[in-house]
Design a protein around this motif. Structure first.
Motif, PDB file in Angstrom:
ATOM      1  N   ASN A  52     -82.872 -26.777  18.608  1.00  0.00           N
ATOM      2  CA  ASN A  52     -81.750 -25.838  18.679  1.00  0.00           C
ATOM      3  C   ASN A  52     -80.386 -26.528  18.614  1.00  0.00           C
ATOM      4  N   ARG A  53     -80.376 -27.837  18.385  1.00  0.00           N
ATOM      5  CA  ARG A  53     -79.124 -28.585  18.327  1.00  0.00           C
ATOM      6  C   ARG A  53     -79.008 -29.289  16.982  1.00  0.00           C
ATOM      7  N   ASP A  54     -78.360 -28.604  16.029  1.00  0.00           N
ATOM      8  CA  ASP A  54     -78.186 -29.194  14.703  1.00  0.00           C
ATOM      9  C   ASP A  54     -77.369 -30.479  14.749  1.00  0.00           C
ATOM     10  N   ASP A  55     -76.460 -30.581  15.725  1.00  0.00           N
ATOM     11  CA  ASP A  55     -75.595 -31.757  15.796  1.00  0.00           C
ATOM     12  C   ASP A  55     -76.345 -33.006  16.267  1.00  0.00           C
ATOM     13  N   LEU A  56     -77.599 -32.819  16.717  1.00  0.00           N
ATOM     14  CA  LEU A  56     -78.375 -33.967  17.206  1.00  0.00           C
ATOM     15  C   LEU A  56     -79.511 -34.349  16.262  1.00  0.00           C
ATOM     16  N   THR A  57     -79.475 -33.829  15.074  1.00  0.00           N
ATOM     17  CA  THR A  57     -80.571 -34.075  14.132  1.00  0.00           C
ATOM     18  C   THR A  57     -80.800 -35.557  13.897  1.00  0.00           C
ATOM     19  N   GLU A  58     -79.708 -36.305  13.717  1.00  0.00           N
ATOM     20  CA  GLU A  58     -79.833 -37.728  13.423  1.00  0.00           C
ATOM     21  C   GLU A  58     -80.338 -38.513  14.629  1.00  0.00           C
ATOM     22  N   LEU A  59     -80.147 -37.993  15.838  1.00  0.00           N
ATOM     23  CA  LEU A  59     -80.562 -38.691  17.047  1.00  0.00           C
ATOM     24  C   LEU A  59     -81.913 -38.225  17.575  1.00  0.00           C
ATOM     25  N   ALA A  60     -82.446 -37.168  17.001  1.00  0.00           N
ATOM     26  CA  ALA A  60     -83.628 -36.524  17.567  1.00  0.00           C
ATOM     27  C   ALA A  60     -84.816 -37.473  17.655  1.00  0.00           C
ATOM     28  N   ASP A  61     -85.104 -38.204  16.568  1.00  0.00           N
ATOM     29  CA  ASP A  61     -86.270 -39.098  16.585  1.00  0.00           C
ATOM     30  C   ASP A  61     -86.134 -40.170  17.656  1.00  0.00           C
ATOM     31  N   ASP A  62     -84.934 -40.751  17.780  1.00  0.00           N
ATOM     32  CA  ASP A  62     -84.730 -41.801  18.781  1.00  0.00           C
ATOM     33  C   ASP A  62     -84.875 -41.248  20.195  1.00  0.00           C
ATOM     34  N   MET A  63     -84.371 -40.027  20.411  1.00  0.00           N
ATOM     35  CA  MET A  63     -84.462 -39.436  21.740  1.00  0.00           C
ATOM     36  C   MET A  63     -85.905 -39.100  22.104  1.00  0.00           C
ATOM     37  N   LEU A  64     -86.685 -38.619  21.128  1.00  0.00           N
ATOM     38  CA  LEU A  64     -88.086 -38.318  21.392  1.00  0.00           C
ATOM     39  C   LEU A  64     -88.878 -39.591  21.673  1.00  0.00           C
ATOM     40  N   LEU A  65     -88.546 -40.656  20.939  1.00  0.00           N
ATOM     41  CA  LEU A  65     -89.221 -41.932  21.163  1.00  0.00           C
ATOM     42  C   LEU A  65     -88.920 -42.465  22.562  1.00  0.00           C
ATOM     43  N   ALA A  66     -87.640 -42.347  22.959  1.00  0.00           N
ATOM     44  CA  ALA A  66     -87.254 -42.806  24.301  1.00  0.00           C
ATOM     45  C   ALA A  66     -87.966 -41.996  25.374  1.00  0.00           C
ATOM     46  N   ALA A  67     -88.091 -40.677  25.146  1.00  0.00           N
ATOM     47  CA  ALA A  67     -88.766 -39.824  26.122  1.00  0.00           C
ATOM     48  C   ALA A  67     -90.249 -40.172  26.223  1.00  0.00           C
ATOM     49  N   GLN A  68     -90.871 -40.436  25.067  1.00  0.00           N
ATOM     50  CA  GLN A  68     -92.290 -40.794  25.071  1.00  0.00           C
ATOM     51  C   GLN A  68     -92.517 -42.103  25.815  1.00  0.00           C
ATOM     52  N   THR A  69     -91.588 -43.055  25.649  1.00  0.00           N
ATOM     53  CA  THR A  69     -91.686 -44.340  26.338  1.00  0.00           C
ATOM     54  C   THR A  69     -91.601 -44.153  27.848  1.00  0.00           C
ATOM     55  N   LEU A  70     -90.693 -43.285  28.287  1.00  0.00           N
ATOM     56  CA  LEU A  70     -90.562 -43.008  29.711  1.00  0.00           C
ATOM     57  C   LEU A  70     -91.844 -42.377  30.267  1.00  0.00           C
ATOM     58  N   LEU A  71     -92.437 -41.458  29.502  1.00  0.00           N
ATOM     59  CA  LEU A  71     -93.659 -40.807  29.961  1.00  0.00           C
ATOM     60  C   LEU A  71     -94.814 -41.797  30.053  1.00  0.00           C
ATOM     61  N   ASN A  72     -94.898 -42.706  29.078  1.00  0.00           N
ATOM     62  CA  ASN A  72     -95.962 -43.710  29.104  1.00  0.00           C
ATOM     63  C   ASN A  72     -95.792 -44.657  30.280  1.00  0.00           C
ATOM     64  N   ASP A  73     -94.547 -45.050  30.548  1.00  0.00           N
ATOM     65  CA  ASP A  73     -94.279 -45.932  31.687  1.00  0.00           C
ATOM     66  C   ASP A  73     -94.653 -45.257  32.997  1.00  0.00           C
ATOM     67  N   ASP A  74     -94.400 -43.971  33.072  1.00  0.00           N
ATOM     68  CA  ASP A  74     -94.641 -43.239  34.314  1.00  0.00           C
ATOM     69  C   ASP A  74     -96.122 -43.216  34.680  1.00  0.00           C
ATOM     70  N   LYS A  75     -96.982 -43.239  33.659  1.00  0.00           N
ATOM     71  CA  LYS A  75     -98.417 -43.206  33.922  1.00  0.00           C
ATOM     72  C   LYS A  75     -98.898 -44.468  34.628  1.00  0.00           C
ATOM     73  N   HIS A  76     -98.128 -45.554  34.445  1.00  0.00           N
ATOM     74  CA  HIS A  76     -98.523 -46.824  35.055  1.00  0.00           C
ATOM     75  C   HIS A  76     -97.803 -47.076  36.371  1.00  0.00           C
ATOM     76  N   HIS A  77     -96.989 -46.131  36.815  1.00  0.00           N
ATOM     77  CA  HIS A  77     -96.226 -46.283  38.062  1.00  0.00           C
ATOM     78  C   HIS A  77     -96.444 -45.038  38.916  1.00  0.00           C
ATOM     79  N   PRO A  78     -97.498 -45.000  39.725  1.00  0.00           N
ATOM     80  CA  PRO A  78     -97.808 -43.776  40.505  1.00  0.00           C
ATOM     81  C   PRO A  78     -96.741 -43.415  41.506  1.00  0.00           C
ATOM     82  N   ASP A  79     -95.918 -44.377  41.904  1.00  0.00           N
ATOM     83  CA  ASP A  79     -94.886 -44.078  42.905  1.00  0.00           C
ATOM     84  C   ASP A  79     -93.604 -43.568  42.273  1.00  0.00           C
ATOM     85  N   SER A  80     -93.551 -43.473  40.946  1.00  0.00           N
ATOM     86  CA  SER A  80     -92.331 -43.030  40.283  1.00  0.00           C
ATOM     87  C   SER A  80     -92.185 -41.525  40.401  1.00  0.00           C
ATOM     88  N   VAL A  81     -91.079 -41.009  39.910  1.00  0.00           N
ATOM     89  CA  VAL A  81     -90.772 -39.592  40.023  1.00  0.00           C
ATOM     90  C   VAL A  81     -91.728 -38.767  39.175  1.00  0.00           C
TER      91      VAL A  81
END
Length: 434
Positions: free
Chosen positions: A382-411
């Motif tokens: 829903n954000r046309d102005d973020l089209t160029e950043l979308a892939d990088d933001m999704l990659l960063a989010a996926q990295t955070l989710l993967n890290d979280d699986k290895h840290h049970p005490d994280s948020v």
């Protein structure tokens, strides 16, 4: 009557970051400001003329100023030497090497035997012959623990106990000087210190751990006709009988002194009766502008109107403005720099305002926010102005989710407001583009 000019806290060589190089002289313009202001003080000493000049300490920002700064300072005080006006240069905390050990930057004047220049780097009394007659000046430079105490004496003591011990030593030493004063000659105490009744500025915090506070009762003694202080940058009169005075610094060092008047003090010293005049100096203006653009539909126009209606010519300006992410592309940075071009110097501090309170997108429901990555994809779609950043933001989010699986005490990401996470990431990305 002995006429005295009392100035302090020159700090020549400070604030170069607020200036620029003058192409005609090759000097930083802020150094030129300090030289010009000091020259005005010396001009007044010569034009009145005064019988004695008292400098309350802190000639430079530190004890090893560059040669060009030392030369500029010396050239001004040389004018007093040529006029045969006695001058006392007191050592302040910024003038000392290694917290008082190893001498001070001003001691070179004594070493060279400069006539009519007295360096106050110890607690002692100087009898000075002036055109108006003799006067006694007790010099009290900036004191540190090592000045009055030895290491064995302080071992195992708390800071409070050490300070009390220092005050006891100072009382005894000062009383020794007072008892030697001639009662029929005007007497002045010239000291660089903190008092317990002064209104402090940034200089109090710059000296934490390096000195101690001296009670006013120790200074305001009837044997003194005038107590001339240095160290606090804000001019103030602390006592009337005798007059205890901070003249303040002669130039603004930074934005913490933006609203302070700068100047020096002229004092007419009579035994038992002294009068003073504070003489303001026309110094460079410092101005802070805080502008909130986040609620206006025309941020650029609002910003330019504010600058146009504020007197910022030749001033050191700090511009801070707030805007929301949607307004970033509406700021014309070329026009903004042009609007600030008639200042002496300026800095710009943009700040993005949080948009966490705005309505949620319809697609971000309680059902799909349990899938953080899916919620972020929905948001980005829903954000046309973020089209160029979308892939990088999704990659960063996926990295955070993967890290979280290895840290049970994280948020627990599922418990986090997903829209808030997305917006924070958006703001970080956009800030990097500024």
């Amino acid at each position: 009557m002995v006429k005295v000019l009392h100035l302090s806290d020159i700090h020549m060589g400070s604030g170069f970051s607020h200036g620029h190089i003058n192409p005609e002289t090759g000097l930083n313009t802020r150094l030129e400001d300090f030289v010009t202001t000091l020259s005005r003080c010396i001009d007044r000493a010569l034009s009145d003329p005064v019988d004695l000049v008292l400098f309350g300490g802190d000639a430079f920002p530190d004890a090893t100023p560059p040669p060009i700064v030392q030369q500029a300072f010396a050239q001004q005080f040389q004018r007093l030497v040529h006029a045969h006006i006695p001058t006392v240069l007191l050592v302040g905390n910024h003038d000392q090497h290694s917290q008082g050990m190893g001498g001070a930057s001003l001691c070179i004047y004594r070493t060279l035997g400069v006539p009519d220049i007295i360096v106050g780097d110890s607690l002692t009394t100087h009898r000075i012959e002036t055109q108006a007659g003799p006067i006694q000046v007790v010099t009290l430079p900036w004191l540190t623990h090592s000045t009055l105490l030895t290491r064995p004496e302080t071992e195992g003591l708390s800071l409070g106990d050490v300070n009390e011990l220092m005050l006891d030593r100072l009382r005894v030493a000062l009383e020794g000087e007072i008892r030697q004063l001639a009662p029929n000659i005007p007497s002045i105490l010239l000291a660089h210190l903190m008092t317990d009744t002064a209104r402090y500025g940034a200089e109090k915090f710059l000296a934490v751990g390096k000195g101690f506070t001296v009670p006013m009762a120790l200074l305001a003694r009837p044997c003194f006709d005038y107590v001339a202080l240095g160290h606090v940058h804000k001019h103030q009169i602390l006592c009337q009988e005798p007059l205890v005075v901070y003249p303040g610094s002669i130039e603004r060092v930074d934005f913490s002194e933006e609203k302070e008047d700068k100047g020096f003090v002229l004092a007419d010293i009579h035994p038992g009766q002294t009068s003073i005049e504070f003489c303001p100096l026309p110094v460079r203006a410092f101005k802070t502008l805080n502008i909130d653009l986040s609620k206006t539909d025309t941020p650029q126009q609002h910003l330019e109107d504010k600058l146009a209606n504020t007197d910022i010519a030749d001033a050191v300006v700090r511009l801070a403005y707030k805007l929301n992410p949607a307004q970033i592309d509406q700021i014309d940075h070329t026009a903004l720099h042009q609007a600030l071009s008639h200042t002496h110097s300026y800095t710009i501090h943009p700040e993005l305002v949080s948009q966490l309170t705005r309505p949620r997108l319809p697609e971000l429901t309680s059902d799909n926010t349990r899938d953080p990555l899916g919620a972020l994809q929905t948001y980005l779609a829903n954000r046309d102005d973020l089209t160029e950043l979308a892939d990088d933001m999704l990659l960063a989010a996926q990295t955070l989710l993967n890290d979280d699986k290895h840290h049970p005490d994280s948020v627990d990401l599922e418990a986090v407001d997903t829209e808030a996470v997305a917006i924070d990431e958006l703001q970080n990305q956009q800030l990097r583009l500024l």
